[in-house]
Write an enzyme that holds these catalytic residues in place. Structure first.
Site, PDB file in Angstrom:
ATOM      1  N   CYS A 173       0.869  -1.187   0.000  1.00 38.71           N
ATOM      2  CA  CYS A 173       0.000   0.000   0.000  1.00 38.71           C
ATOM      3  C   CYS A 173       0.903   1.234   0.000  1.00 38.71           C
ATOM      4  CB  CYS A 173      -0.977  -0.020   1.173  1.00 38.71           C
ATOM      5  SG  CYS A 173      -0.202   0.029   2.808  1.00 38.71           S
ATOM      6  N   ASN A 233       2.300   1.367   4.386  1.00 40.20           N
ATOM      7  CA  ASN A 233       2.561   0.082   5.064  1.00 40.20           C
ATOM      8  C   ASN A 233       2.243   0.161   6.558  1.00 40.20           C
ATOM      9  OD1 ASN A 233       5.397  -2.187   5.618  1.00 40.20           O
ATOM     10  ND2 ASN A 233       3.294  -2.709   5.183  1.00 40.20           N
ATOM     11  N   CYS A 245      -1.493   0.713   7.337  1.00 41.79           N
ATOM     12  CA  CYS A 245      -2.928   0.413   7.444  1.00 41.79           C
ATOM     13  C   CYS A 245      -3.328  -0.796   6.581  1.00 41.79           C
ATOM     14  CB  CYS A 245      -3.779   1.616   7.038  1.00 41.79           C
ATOM     15  SG  CYS A 245      -3.545   3.065   8.096  1.00 41.79           S
ATOM     16  N   ARG A 246      -3.422  -0.600   5.269  1.00 43.38           N
ATOM     17  CA  ARG A 246      -3.992  -1.655   4.410  1.00 43.38           C
ATOM     18  C   ARG A 246      -3.095  -2.870   4.231  1.00 43.38           C
ATOM     19  NH1 ARG A 246      -4.965   2.292  -0.405  1.00 43.38           N
ATOM     20  NH2 ARG A 246      -3.137   3.176   0.630  1.00 43.38           N
ATOM     21  N   SER A 247      -1.822  -2.649   3.859  1.00 43.32           N
ATOM     22  CA  SER A 247      -0.986  -3.836   3.585  1.00 43.32           C
ATOM     23  C   SER A 247      -0.620  -4.629   4.841  1.00 43.32           C
ATOM     24  CB  SER A 247       0.244  -3.498   2.729  1.00 43.32           C
ATOM     25  OG  SER A 247       1.099  -2.587   3.374  1.00 43.32           O
ATOM     26  N   ASP A 301      -8.093   3.848   1.019  1.00 43.33           N
ATOM     27  CA  ASP A 301      -7.208   4.266   2.109  1.00 43.33           C
ATOM     28  C   ASP A 301      -8.052   4.732   3.298  1.00 43.33           C
ATOM     29  OD1 ASP A 301      -5.367   5.414   3.745  1.00 43.33           O
ATOM     30  OD2 ASP A 301      -4.445   6.674   2.197  1.00 43.33           O
TER      31      ASP A 301
HETATM   32  P1  4NP Z   1      -1.791   2.840   4.111  1.00 44.52           P
HETATM   33  O1  4NP Z   1      -2.440   4.175   4.701  1.00 44.52           O
HETATM   34  O2  4NP Z   1      -1.218   3.186   2.758  1.00 44.52           O
HETATM   35  O3  4NP Z   1      -2.935   1.897   4.008  1.00 44.52           O
HETATM   36  O4  4NP Z   1      -0.726   2.408   5.102  1.00 44.52           O
HETATM   37  C1  4NP Z   1      -1.777   5.385   4.823  1.00 44.52           C
HETATM   38  C2  4NP Z   1      -0.935   5.600   5.877  1.00 44.52           C
HETATM   39  C3  4NP Z   1      -0.309   6.824   6.023  1.00 44.52           C
HETATM   40  C4  4NP Z   1      -0.519   7.819   5.096  1.00 44.52           C
HETATM   41  C5  4NP Z   1      -1.356   7.597   4.026  1.00 44.52           C
HETATM   42  C6  4NP Z   1      -1.982   6.377   3.888  1.00 44.52           C
HETATM   43  N1  4NP Z   1       0.095   9.074   5.257  1.00 44.52           N
HETATM   44  O5  4NP Z   1      -0.149   9.978   4.451  1.00 44.52           O
HETATM   45  O6  4NP Z   1       0.891   9.258   6.195  1.00 44.52           O
END
Ligand code: 4NP
Length: 157
Positions: free
Chosen positions: A8, A11, A13-15, A125
């Site tokens: 993602c 790294n 939340c989703r992955s 996201d």
């Molecule tokens: P992820 O979510 O891609 O599912 O881990 C996010 C985590 C952090 C951020 C964006 C998306 N950020 O902008 O910090």
């Protein structure tokens, strides 16, 4: 041996959710010696961090422990190592296509291609939203994990 990498943006939340849920399914199927699971982010903002506490809490309610995971960034060497490099959304996929060596594009895809009962193609996201977004990530990830495990079980014979 089959190796799966979930990717993602951050790294956190989703992955990691996909990593923990798919690992749980692999463990339950008795295939943990034959399937290796990992996750990474396209961005480096959160390298070394734990998964987001909201992801950890939502996954715990479904029996998956994400607390030991730490964020890392996806690198070119991942494409030679992992048989499946599965992006959570089209933006992540586009980034991966940009760093993927020529020989390995066949290993790249969207994780939700394996989710049978959902029409969505991207895992949204959840970072800037409420807890329902994290639950929805789990619904999508569980469905795709089932489909992916079924495919890999067939490949392993
Ligand atoms: P992820 O979510 O891609 O599912 O881990 C996010 C985590 C952090 C951020 C964006 C998306 N950020 O902008 O910090």
């Amino acid at each position: 041996m089959k190796r799966v990498l979930f990717v993602c943006l951050g790294n956190i939340c989703r992955s990691p959710t996909a990593h923990g849920v798919f690992q749980h399914y692999v463990n339950q199927s008795g295939l943990s010696a034959q399937i290796e699971v990992d996750s990474a982010g396209t961005a480096a903002y959160h390298v070394g961090n734990h998964p987001d506490p909201r992801s950890v809490a939502a996954a715990k309610l479904r029996g998956c422990d994400l607390s030991s995971l730490r964020a890392r960034q996806a690198v070119r060497a991942d494409f030679a190592r992992f048989d499946y490099v599965l992006a959570m959304d089209l933006s992540n996929l586009s980034h991966l296509q940009g760093i993927c060596p020529d020989d390995y594009h066949g290993r790249l895809g969207l994780f939700l291609e394996f989710a049978r009962d959902f029409s969505e193609s991207e895992v949204p996201d959840p970072y800037y939203g409420g807890s329902e977004g994290f639950d929805h990530v789990l619904d999508l990830v569980e469905a795709a994990s089932e489909g992916l495990l079924a495919e890999i079980q067939q490949e392993l014979g």
